[in-house]
Motif scaffolding. Structure first.
Motif, PDB file in Angstrom:
ATOM      1  N   SER A   1      -2.438   6.718   1.914  1.00  0.00           N
ATOM      2  CA  SER A   1      -1.719   5.345   2.197  1.00  0.00           C
ATOM      3  C   SER A   1      -1.524   5.187   3.414  1.00  0.00           C
ATOM      4  O   SER A   1      -1.787   4.179   4.207  1.00  0.00           O
ATOM      5  CB  SER A   1      -0.377   5.262   1.486  1.00  0.00           C
ATOM      6  OG  SER A   1      -0.663   5.413   0.108  1.00  0.00           O
TER       7      SER A   1
ATOM      8  N   THR B   1      -5.124   4.716   5.186  1.00  0.00           N
ATOM      9  CA  THR B   1      -5.506   3.234   4.802  1.00  0.00           C
ATOM     10  C   THR B   1      -4.886   2.399   5.458  1.00  0.00           C
ATOM     11  O   THR B   1      -5.343   1.504   6.220  1.00  0.00           O
ATOM     12  CB  THR B   1      -5.240   2.884   3.273  1.00  0.00           C
ATOM     13  OG1 THR B   1      -5.992   3.984   2.371  1.00  0.00           O
ATOM     14  CG2 THR B   1      -5.668   1.561   3.045  1.00  0.00           C
TER      15      THR B   1
ATOM     16  N   ILE C   1       0.680  -1.002  -0.172  1.00  0.00           N
ATOM     17  CA  ILE C   1       0.067   0.036  -0.098  1.00  0.00           C
ATOM     18  C   ILE C   1       0.854   1.233   0.075  1.00  0.00           C
ATOM     19  O   ILE C   1       0.734   2.021  -0.628  1.00  0.00           O
ATOM     20  CB  ILE C   1      -0.907   0.070   1.007  1.00  0.00           C
ATOM     21  CG1 ILE C   1      -2.026  -0.951   1.032  1.00  0.00           C
ATOM     22  CG2 ILE C   1      -1.601   1.312   1.531  1.00  0.00           C
ATOM     23  CD1 ILE C   1      -2.669  -1.380   2.183  1.00  0.00           C
TER      24      ILE C   1
ATOM     25  N   GLN D   1     -10.645   7.357  12.268  1.00  0.00           N
ATOM     26  CA  GLN D   1     -10.643   7.668  10.886  1.00  0.00           C
ATOM     27  C   GLN D   1     -11.236   9.270  10.945  1.00  0.00           C
ATOM     28  O   GLN D   1     -10.903  10.223   9.857  1.00  0.00           O
ATOM     29  CB  GLN D   1     -12.091   7.063  10.554  1.00  0.00           C
ATOM     30  CG  GLN D   1     -12.480   7.160   8.907  1.00  0.00           C
ATOM     31  CD  GLN D   1     -13.836   6.405   8.420  1.00  0.00           C
ATOM     32  OE1 GLN D   1     -14.480   5.827   9.413  1.00  0.00           O
ATOM     33  NE2 GLN D   1     -13.916   6.217   7.228  1.00  0.00           N
TER      34      GLN D   1
END
Length: 309
Positions: free
Chosen positions: A221, A224, A183, A297
């Motif tokens: 990235s 994630t 990733i 998040q």
């Protein structure tokens, strides 16, 4: 002017009909079992055919959270889950970023190293666990033999709970590091070369380039990987099953749910088939993941807007 691409009349139903198979699959595989888990958490379901199912309300939650020694053990499992997640997330994230920067160089044979680092991911938890169980076997295993040459001895996975959990953390990172690395590599390859060339012309050091170009541009990235690492480590249990088994002082919430729902025994420690209780425990784990995942998040999205605009 009507820009609708599926025509008029019955043709307007086409997109909904195309979505139906996917929605049905999601309902059967994901949403349905999730709802069933919530319902079963209010029952005394055992999962054994022929047994009577009774509605017991919040009794499973009361037992899990507040009743005697069982609740103390459950809080211990909760604490170990958080510790496990913290170490796995921080170490795996850092190593994944470092490896991505290393193997993103334009050198001959670099794809071989990418393959080597990613290879553990494709093995599956059972194979990963069996490989390390054999390697760490205290009676003649490779690592035990190496330590024996220096007069050292360790019980590894069968030793003290903290030592066993430390090895599971190590194997968990080894098993999933390739995903984190890939990733980050994907993110690195989206950064325009012009930015690096401009920084080089301006005489920026490597650290300045990383801090002011690479790290900000890797924000998607980073977001994630952090979320995947946190959620994945909070839910981890397969390696605990293969490497350690059901032992006091080593259970995490994910493995406790499996053990209570499907029955596990190791030495003098035995768990029954209590799928209603396991369903309640899984709801607690879901709330834990949600309670950690949503704030993380939120802050990551705020950071992304601040950094990338």
């Amino acid at each position: 002017m009507n820009n609708y691409h599926f025509g008029r009349g019955r043709a307007r139903l086409a997109p909904y009909l195309l979505l139906l198979p996917g929605f049905f699959f999601y309902l059967v595989i994901m949403l349905g079992p999730s709802i069933a888990t919530g319902v079963y958490s209010f029952t005394d379901a055992s999962g054994i055919q022929g047994t009577t199912l009774h509605w017991i309300g919040l009794e499973n939650y009361r037992e899990f959270l507040f009743l005697g020694q069982a609740s103390i053990d459950n809080y211990g499992a909760l604490f170990r889950t958080l510790v496990f997640s913290f170490f796995v997330t921080t170490i795996q994230f850092s190593l994944g970023l470092g490896l991505a920067l290393l193997v993103n160089q334009r050198l001959k044979g670099i794809n071989v190293f990418r393959t080597i680092f990613f290879m553990p991911v494709i093995l599956g938890a059972v194979i990963q666990g069996l490989i390390w169980s054999l390697f760490l076997y205290p009676l003649g295993g490779p690592l035990a033999s190496i330590l024996g040459m220096f007069g050292m001895r360790s019980e590894f996975l069968g030793g003290q709970p903290n030592e066993a959990i430390a090895w599971v953390i190590f194997v968990q990172i080894w098993a999933n590091l390739g995903v984190t690395m890939m990733i980050f590599i994907a993110g690195l390859q989206t950064i325009p070369e012009d930015l690096y060339e401009g920084a080089q012309i301006d005489g920026a050091s490597r650290w300045q380039v990383f801090r002011n170009i690479t790290w900000p541009m890797l924000t998607p990235s980073v977001n994630t990987n952090l979320l995947l690492n946190i959620i994945g480590s909070l839910q981890a249990w397969q390696l605990f099953l293969v490497l350690i088994g059901y032992r006091n002082g080593t259970q995490v919430l994910g493995y406790l749910i499996f053990a209570q729902g499907f029955g596990q025994a190791s030495g003098s420690v035995t768990s029954a088939f209590r799928q209603g209780y396991a369903a309640a425990a899984s709801i607690v784990l879901f709330c834990l993941v949600l309670g950690i995942g949503l704030p993380v998040q939120y802050f990551l999205q705020r950071r992304e807007k601040r950094v990338l605009g």
